[in-house]
Design a protein around this motif. Sequence first.
Motif, PDB file in Angstrom:
ATOM      1  N   ASN A 227      11.536 -44.124   4.338  1.00 46.45           N
ATOM      2  CA  ASN A 227      11.062 -43.461   5.555  1.00 46.45           C
ATOM      3  C   ASN A 227      10.873 -41.961   5.364  1.00 46.45           C
ATOM      4  OD1 ASN A 227      11.186 -45.924   6.968  1.00 46.45           O
ATOM      5  ND2 ASN A 227      13.351 -45.611   7.427  1.00 46.45           N
ATOM      6  N   LEU A 228      11.348 -41.423   4.238  1.00 47.35           N
ATOM      7  CA  LEU A 228      11.240 -39.983   3.978  1.00 47.35           C
ATOM      8  C   LEU A 228      10.041 -39.628   3.121  1.00 47.35           C
ATOM      9  CD1 LEU A 228      14.952 -39.031   3.089  1.00 47.35           C
ATOM     10  CD2 LEU A 228      13.919 -39.377   5.347  1.00 47.35           C
ATOM     11  N   LEU A 229       9.507 -40.606   2.380  1.00 49.22           N
ATOM     12  CA  LEU A 229       8.474 -40.332   1.383  1.00 49.22           C
ATOM     13  C   LEU A 229       7.066 -40.361   1.966  1.00 49.22           C
ATOM     14  CD1 LEU A 229       9.950 -42.607  -1.420  1.00 49.22           C
ATOM     15  CD2 LEU A 229       9.541 -40.148  -1.690  1.00 49.22           C
ATOM     16  N   PRO A 230       6.157 -39.534   1.457  1.00 53.57           N
ATOM     17  CA  PRO A 230       4.748 -39.629   1.870  1.00 53.57           C
ATOM     18  C   PRO A 230       4.124 -40.906   1.319  1.00 53.57           C
ATOM     19  CG  PRO A 230       4.989 -38.036   0.092  1.00 53.57           C
ATOM     20  CD  PRO A 230       6.377 -38.451   0.484  1.00 53.57           C
ATOM     21  N   THR A 231       3.087 -41.394   1.971  1.00 53.23           N
ATOM     22  CA  THR A 231       2.384 -42.600   1.528  1.00 53.23           C
ATOM     23  C   THR A 231       1.472 -42.271   0.348  1.00 53.23           C
ATOM     24  OG1 THR A 231       2.375 -43.468   3.785  1.00 53.23           O
ATOM     25  CG2 THR A 231       0.797 -44.432   2.234  1.00 53.23           C
ATOM     26  N   PRO A 232       1.620 -42.972  -0.785  1.00 52.67           N
ATOM     27  CA  PRO A 232       0.749 -42.687  -1.934  1.00 52.67           C
ATOM     28  C   PRO A 232      -0.640 -43.289  -1.753  1.00 52.67           C
ATOM     29  CG  PRO A 232       2.330 -44.397  -2.500  1.00 52.67           C
ATOM     30  CD  PRO A 232       2.657 -43.965  -1.106  1.00 52.67           C
ATOM     31  N   LEU A 233      -1.677 -42.547  -2.157  1.00 53.03           N
ATOM     32  CA  LEU A 233      -3.074 -42.995  -2.057  1.00 53.03           C
ATOM     33  C   LEU A 233      -3.767 -42.785  -3.391  1.00 53.03           C
ATOM     34  CD1 LEU A 233      -4.113 -41.348   1.356  1.00 53.03           C
ATOM     35  CD2 LEU A 233      -3.377 -43.710   0.991  1.00 53.03           C
ATOM     36  N   VAL A 234      -4.576 -43.763  -3.799  1.00 54.40           N
ATOM     37  CA  VAL A 234      -5.342 -43.605  -5.035  1.00 54.40           C
ATOM     38  C   VAL A 234      -6.582 -42.754  -4.760  1.00 54.40           C
ATOM     39  CG1 VAL A 234      -4.545 -45.762  -6.041  1.00 54.40           C
ATOM     40  CG2 VAL A 234      -6.628 -45.749  -4.651  1.00 54.40           C
ATOM     41  N   ALA A 235      -7.120 -42.156  -5.826  1.00 57.08           N
ATOM     42  CA  ALA A 235      -8.320 -41.325  -5.700  1.00 57.08           C
ATOM     43  C   ALA A 235      -9.453 -42.114  -5.068  1.00 57.08           C
ATOM     44  CB  ALA A 235      -8.737 -40.828  -7.084  1.00 57.08           C
ATOM     45  N   GLY A 236     -10.226 -41.439  -4.251  1.00 52.83           N
ATOM     46  CA  GLY A 236     -11.345 -42.069  -3.571  1.00 52.83           C
ATOM     47  C   GLY A 236     -11.012 -42.615  -2.201  1.00 52.83           C
ATOM     48  N   THR A 237      -9.736 -42.549  -1.809  1.00 53.60           N
ATOM     49  CA  THR A 237      -9.309 -43.013  -0.484  1.00 53.60           C
ATOM     50  C   THR A 237      -9.384 -41.855   0.499  1.00 53.60           C
ATOM     51  OG1 THR A 237      -7.720 -44.507  -1.556  1.00 53.60           O
ATOM     52  CG2 THR A 237      -7.452 -44.115   0.814  1.00 53.60           C
ATOM     53  N   PRO A 238     -10.111 -41.989   1.617  1.00 48.44           N
ATOM     54  CA  PRO A 238     -10.107 -40.914   2.625  1.00 48.44           C
ATOM     55  C   PRO A 238      -8.674 -40.662   3.098  1.00 48.44           C
ATOM     56  CG  PRO A 238     -11.859 -42.482   3.077  1.00 48.44           C
ATOM     57  CD  PRO A 238     -11.002 -43.097   1.996  1.00 48.44           C
ATOM     58  N   ALA A 239      -8.274 -39.392   3.154  1.00 52.89           N
ATOM     59  CA  ALA A 239      -6.869 -39.060   3.417  1.00 52.89           C
ATOM     60  C   ALA A 239      -6.706 -38.243   4.696  1.00 52.89           C
ATOM     61  CB  ALA A 239      -6.296 -38.300   2.226  1.00 52.89           C
ATOM     62  N   GLY A 240      -7.594 -38.452   5.664  1.00 56.76           N
ATOM     63  CA  GLY A 240      -7.500 -37.735   6.924  1.00 56.76           C
ATOM     64  C   GLY A 240      -8.609 -36.707   7.069  1.00 56.76           C
ATOM     65  N   LYS A 241      -8.671 -36.122   8.268  1.00 56.98           N
ATOM     66  CA  LYS A 241      -9.699 -35.127   8.573  1.00 56.98           C
ATOM     67  C   LYS A 241      -9.071 -33.792   8.942  1.00 56.98           C
ATOM     68  CE  LYS A 241     -13.166 -38.445  10.197  1.00 56.98           C
ATOM     69  NZ  LYS A 241     -14.057 -38.850  11.336  1.00 56.98           N
ATOM     70  N   LEU A 242      -9.790 -32.742   8.662  1.00 55.88           N
ATOM     71  CA  LEU A 242      -9.360 -31.390   9.015  1.00 55.88           C
ATOM     72  C   LEU A 242      -9.316 -31.267  10.534  1.00 55.88           C
ATOM     73  CD1 LEU A 242      -8.719 -28.583   7.679  1.00 55.88           C
ATOM     74  CD2 LEU A 242     -11.132 -28.008   8.078  1.00 55.88           C
ATOM     75  N   THR A 243      -8.134 -31.000  11.078  1.00 58.51           N
ATOM     76  CA  THR A 243      -7.988 -30.869  12.520  1.00 58.51           C
ATOM     77  C   THR A 243      -8.451 -29.483  12.983  1.00 58.51           C
ATOM     78  OG1 THR A 243      -5.738 -30.005  12.317  1.00 58.51           O
ATOM     79  CG2 THR A 243      -5.992 -32.408  12.475  1.00 58.51           C
ATOM     80  N   GLU A 244      -8.552 -29.294  14.270  1.00 58.13           N
ATOM     81  CA  GLU A 244      -8.923 -27.972  14.797  1.00 58.13           C
ATOM     82  C   GLU A 244      -7.895 -26.934  14.380  1.00 58.13           C
ATOM     83  OE1 GLU A 244      -9.887 -27.628  18.893  1.00 58.13           O
ATOM     84  OE2 GLU A 244     -11.192 -29.403  18.925  1.00 58.13           O
ATOM     85  N   ALA A 245      -6.612 -27.280  14.518  1.00 56.75           N
ATOM     86  CA  ALA A 245      -5.552 -26.349  14.115  1.00 56.75           C
ATOM     87  C   ALA A 245      -5.598 -26.120  12.615  1.00 56.75           C
ATOM     88  CB  ALA A 245      -4.190 -26.903  14.532  1.00 56.75           C
ATOM     89  N   GLY A 246      -5.883 -27.196  11.857  1.00 56.24           N
ATOM     90  CA  GLY A 246      -5.961 -27.079  10.408  1.00 56.24           C
ATOM     91  C   GLY A 246      -7.105 -26.186   9.959  1.00 56.24           C
ATOM     92  N   ALA A 247      -8.246 -26.292  10.645  1.00 54.15           N
ATOM     93  CA  ALA A 247      -9.395 -25.460  10.301  1.00 54.15           C
ATOM     94  C   ALA A 247      -9.080 -23.983  10.518  1.00 54.15           C
ATOM     95  CB  ALA A 247     -10.611 -25.873  11.132  1.00 54.15           C
ATOM     96  N   LEU A 248      -8.372 -23.672  11.578  1.00 53.90           N
ATOM     97  CA  LEU A 248      -7.995 -22.282  11.848  1.00 53.90           C
ATOM     98  C   LEU A 248      -6.915 -21.792  10.891  1.00 53.90           C
ATOM     99  CD1 LEU A 248      -7.990 -22.239  15.754  1.00 53.90           C
ATOM    100  CD2 LEU A 248      -9.529 -20.969  14.238  1.00 53.90           C
ATOM    101  N   LEU A 249      -6.084 -22.724  10.419  1.00 58.40           N
ATOM    102  CA  LEU A 249      -5.057 -22.351   9.447  1.00 58.40           C
ATOM    103  C   LEU A 249      -5.695 -22.007   8.093  1.00 58.40           C
ATOM    104  CD1 LEU A 249      -1.998 -22.046   9.383  1.00 58.40           C
ATOM    105  CD2 LEU A 249      -1.822 -24.479   8.784  1.00 58.40           C
ATOM    106  N   LEU A 250      -6.759 -22.745   7.749  1.00 61.79           N
ATOM    107  CA  LEU A 250      -7.473 -22.490   6.503  1.00 61.79           C
ATOM    108  C   LEU A 250      -8.395 -21.281   6.628  1.00 61.79           C
ATOM    109  CD1 LEU A 250      -8.235 -23.376   3.632  1.00 61.79           C
ATOM    110  CD2 LEU A 250      -9.835 -25.020   4.636  1.00 61.79           C
ATOM    111  N   ASP A 251      -9.109 -21.199   7.741  1.00 63.51           N
ATOM    112  CA  ASP A 251     -10.075 -20.121   7.974  1.00 63.51           C
ATOM    113  C   ASP A 251      -9.835 -19.515   9.352  1.00 63.51           C
ATOM    114  OD1 ASP A 251     -12.226 -18.419   8.134  1.00 63.51           O
ATOM    115  OD2 ASP A 251     -13.723 -19.990   8.444  1.00 63.51           O
TER     116      ASP A 251
END
Length: 547
Positions: A227-251
């Motif tokens: 329950n503590l570990l992140p879910t592992p994903l192989v390359a090529g798997t969509p891993a979520g979208k940039l949220t509004e808050a995330g976009a402002l955190l990046l830019d």
Amino acid sequence: MAATVSDTEQIAGIAEKIRAGKTSLGIEFGSTRIKAVLIDDTYSTIASGDYSWASHLEDGLWSYSVDEIWKGLQSAYAAMANDVHTAYGEKLTKIGHIGFSAMMHGYLAFDKDGELLVPFRTWQNTNTHEAHEKLSELFQYNIPERWSIAHLYQCVLNKEEHVSKVAYFTTLAGYVHWKLTGEKVLGIGDASGMFPIDPTTHTYEQAFIEKFDALPEVAAQLWKLENLLPTPLVAGTPAGKLTEAGALLLDPTGTLKPGIVLAPPEGDAGTGMVATNSVRVRTGNVSAGTSIFAMVVLEHKLKALHPEVDLVTTPAGDLAGMSHANNFTSDLNAWVGLFGQFAAAIGQPVDAGTLYGTLFRTAISDDADADCGGLINYPFRSGEFLAGLEEGRPLFVRNPEARMSLANFMRAQLFSAFSPVKIGMDVMTKDEHVEIDSLVGHGGIFTTPKVAQKILAAAFDTPIKVMTTAAEGGAWGMAVLADYLWNTNEDHTNLADYLDGRVFKDAQSTTETPDSSDVAGFERFFERFGKGLPIEKAAIAAVPLEG
């Protein structure tokens, strides 16, 4: 000089791709630099930006502050976006795909409210030796001191106050990705440096999780590891979208719009594999810098536990063996610097490229003996697990009858630099009979043509390839993994075929095959290197670390 028509057309074409979002962005958090690289659909770098930073000691442990993580990310992104505006006259409002990568391992632990419980503990910390030994014995699987699970278990063993509050822990790349998307996921390569991965199911080794949870000191906790570990994903798997808050955190300017699909966040080993086209079984790469690691993609699990070999996965989830040495160029650079001071002292200063090139070429000249003429060098500026050293003392040693020449001296420097990583590589090739079709070398030491490439071929007795694209580095490799999302959506091309058939289709490279005389000479040197290690241990006891 005015731009030619072709220049103008090329700039206009790239500007159109930027407007259309036919781009991919990779941002990698390295130990000394955060770098952002934007590529187009031909995998060419069209803009970049970076930010320099350094770890610091906090309560005796190496760390980077959360504030600097975000300051560095925003600065690197802003520099890249400014590069886009300056070169193409475009404001960066959209990007096709984005991916984050970072130095692997370490420990970022959070409570149920998402608050960081203790300062970020990086891979550099070696306070986890007890956890490394106990978990490696429990699993019969090497758990290096750097791994995230070793950090967590050491906190349990130390009865640290925050342990009972842990609700999630992850790596640096996973942390940044989570804050920008809300997704608690991790690229499988990075995840394999947190906890062992089952290469057949592409999930964590369930039997190991059960053994860990059954440890009395762990069973006393309120949480379960899965329950503590992140879910592992192989390359090529969509891993979520940039949220509004995330976009402002990046830019923070608000120019970049949310909704961009992100690739699974990866570790620097995985992006290095991609940047060198080394994800196919029986291929590998040697990444050489301040430290050095050699990786080989394995056909099967190793038969026995080997502390000298770290087992991680490629971004596609295939098992890879890694020999990692803490020491590589620091001692070599110090000696080259000394020769540079001599040149300046006699009134003949030379630039770094000429200095390194001149000295390196002597190492493969006719005046060099195959085994360095009896000279030995120990490049240990810091401790080296592979050699059984908790600390390091750089040493140069020779017997009275050794043939002391510039050629032999420089050859000994280069032979010694590659010797620690050879320890783990020999375990794979000689003890476990791992087959290798090709290894790709990348890093500054390969800038001088042929020299380091030829010596590494002798050390590993394997052909060594150096590609022009290898200089692009991990941020470029992460941008390629982000671009790979387009291809998995279209035709489900596997990662190895995608890299071979598209990204590296026209890549130029040179290959050095092992010379039998060099191979035999390196083996004689390496035997002396091993027999002389007690000298190094005596120096550690006799020479103070400081002062």
